[in-house]
Design an enzyme around this catalytic site. Sequence first.
Site, PDB file in Angstrom:
ATOM      1  N   CYS A 149       0.825  -1.237  -0.121  1.00 21.28           N
ATOM      2  CA  CYS A 149      -0.179   0.245  -0.038  1.00 21.28           C
ATOM      3  C   CYS A 149       0.860   1.313   0.011  1.00 21.28           C
ATOM      4  CB  CYS A 149      -0.871   0.050   1.057  1.00 21.28           C
ATOM      5  SG  CYS A 149      -1.980   1.014   0.879  1.00 21.28           S
TER       6      CYS A 149
ATOM      7  N   HIS B  77      -3.802  -5.428   0.916  1.00 15.39           N
ATOM      8  CA  HIS B  77      -3.363  -5.956   2.390  1.00 15.39           C
ATOM      9  C   HIS B  77      -3.940  -7.411   2.438  1.00 15.39           C
ATOM     10  CE1 HIS B  77      -2.335  -1.869   3.977  1.00 15.39           C
ATOM     11  NE2 HIS B  77      -3.301  -1.397   3.183  1.00 15.39           N
TER      12      HIS B  77
END
Length: 511
Positions: free
Chosen positions: A351, A435
Amino acid sequence: MDDRDTRGTGTGGALLVAGTTSDAGKSVVTAGICRWLARRGVRVAPFKAQNMSLNSFVTADGAEIGRAQAMQAAAARVEPSALMNPVLLKPGGDRTSQVVLMGRPVGELSARGFHDRRRAMVFDRVLECLAELRRTHDAVICEGAGSPAEINLRHSDIVNMGLARAARLPVVVVGDIDRGGVFASLFGTTALLSAGDQELLAGYLINKFRGDPALLEPGLESLRGVTGRPVLGVLPHRDGLGIDEEDGLRLSVRGTVRETNTAPTPGSRVLRVAVVSVPLMSNFTDVDALAAEPGVVVRFCDRPEEIADADLVIVPGTRGTVRALRRLRERGLAEALSRRAAEGRPILGVCGGFQMLGERIEDEVESRAGTVEGLGLLPVRIRFDREKTLARPSGRALGEPVTGYEIHHGVADVRGGEAFPGGCRVGAVWGTHWHGMLEGDGFRRAFLRRVAADAGRDFVPAPDTRFAALREEQLDRLGDLIEEHADTDALWRLIEKGAPVGLPFVPPGAP
């Protein structure tokens, strides 16, 4: 507020778990009560009116909630939803937070601005969510935030006694004896509440006790004598119970694995993983699945020399990508990462970490810094968009199925490299917006094999580590903790019937 205000009531029973402090154990106690009830066949749901956390999760319908509530939903054996965490605050600095309402970001507010406006903004919606959960479940276990005795914020409280008063919830206060002063903390918390608030405070739980519980008996009796309220359980300290933490840097599954998995590492060496500590780190729970693997040693670090001997370096997510990138450069970590990439040594960016590994970041949203040069390790350009991406994607990589979840404002323009879910790969440098990828057992093992090969390590992942099973085992341990060490009959009476009438007032009360 009028004591007769019952806008948040519904048909199911409910209980509010408050705490003397942050990190007293509210999250794990709430999860433990949920698992205990679920095992008894009770339809139970967790609820936290307002959560402040950088660890979040995406529900099946694309709503963002705190990971602690997703964990509690798993403990309750129900699908997580935005109803369980209607307000999520994601800090962006010391004084501002992104406000996520019903799973969607609605803007940035200062701490003072939110506390001044939040009751008018969201309290009716919070009570509607609680009432809906109570209509569809036999019990709702609510978690407070911080301390209910934060008298500076009581006028705008929607998560502790403000919620309890509106919904007529019985309250149990958890105190962490490991910090010291637990009796004073429990008494002081009670004595700083108004008479109306004290009417709902029905008892206490002492958490993280080490030693012989008989030694506590005189103190328990004295506390009951001065407050008129019982201690409903003394929960012993257990390693490895801090799952899906709201803050801190605890590796949540690691302690449990060390206790329960005694199989030797299949290879002759360990695999060393260094996670770069960055400002406003988010979803550091991504590394829990690695910590669960026998022979994988995970540590957090913020100095170049600490990552020099690592076999894998992870640059994690962050709520402040540009700020974190600046920190990497200031501390010499950017240069150390560039050297690793040039040497063909493994790096994984997740991310915000993926964004930092790219060529360029255009940010007029998060930091408003404009165009900032990235580390240039991946052929990616990032543009921050005002709309947040919230998704639960799936795909394949390294011959294995991969699933994850996305929570980001940055939009990636990938301009080369090898395809990789949620990002790309160049040599031993990997980047993804996803994630949770490493929670998939097959993909995690394949990834670790590739990392070990690139790092020149004689490491073979264990063939039988099942991360989902380890999480279930851990949630059962929480249920056991409640069932074996709490007065569950008393807890059920509170859930079913509410706080007993006639609880005494402990002076002086709220100032």
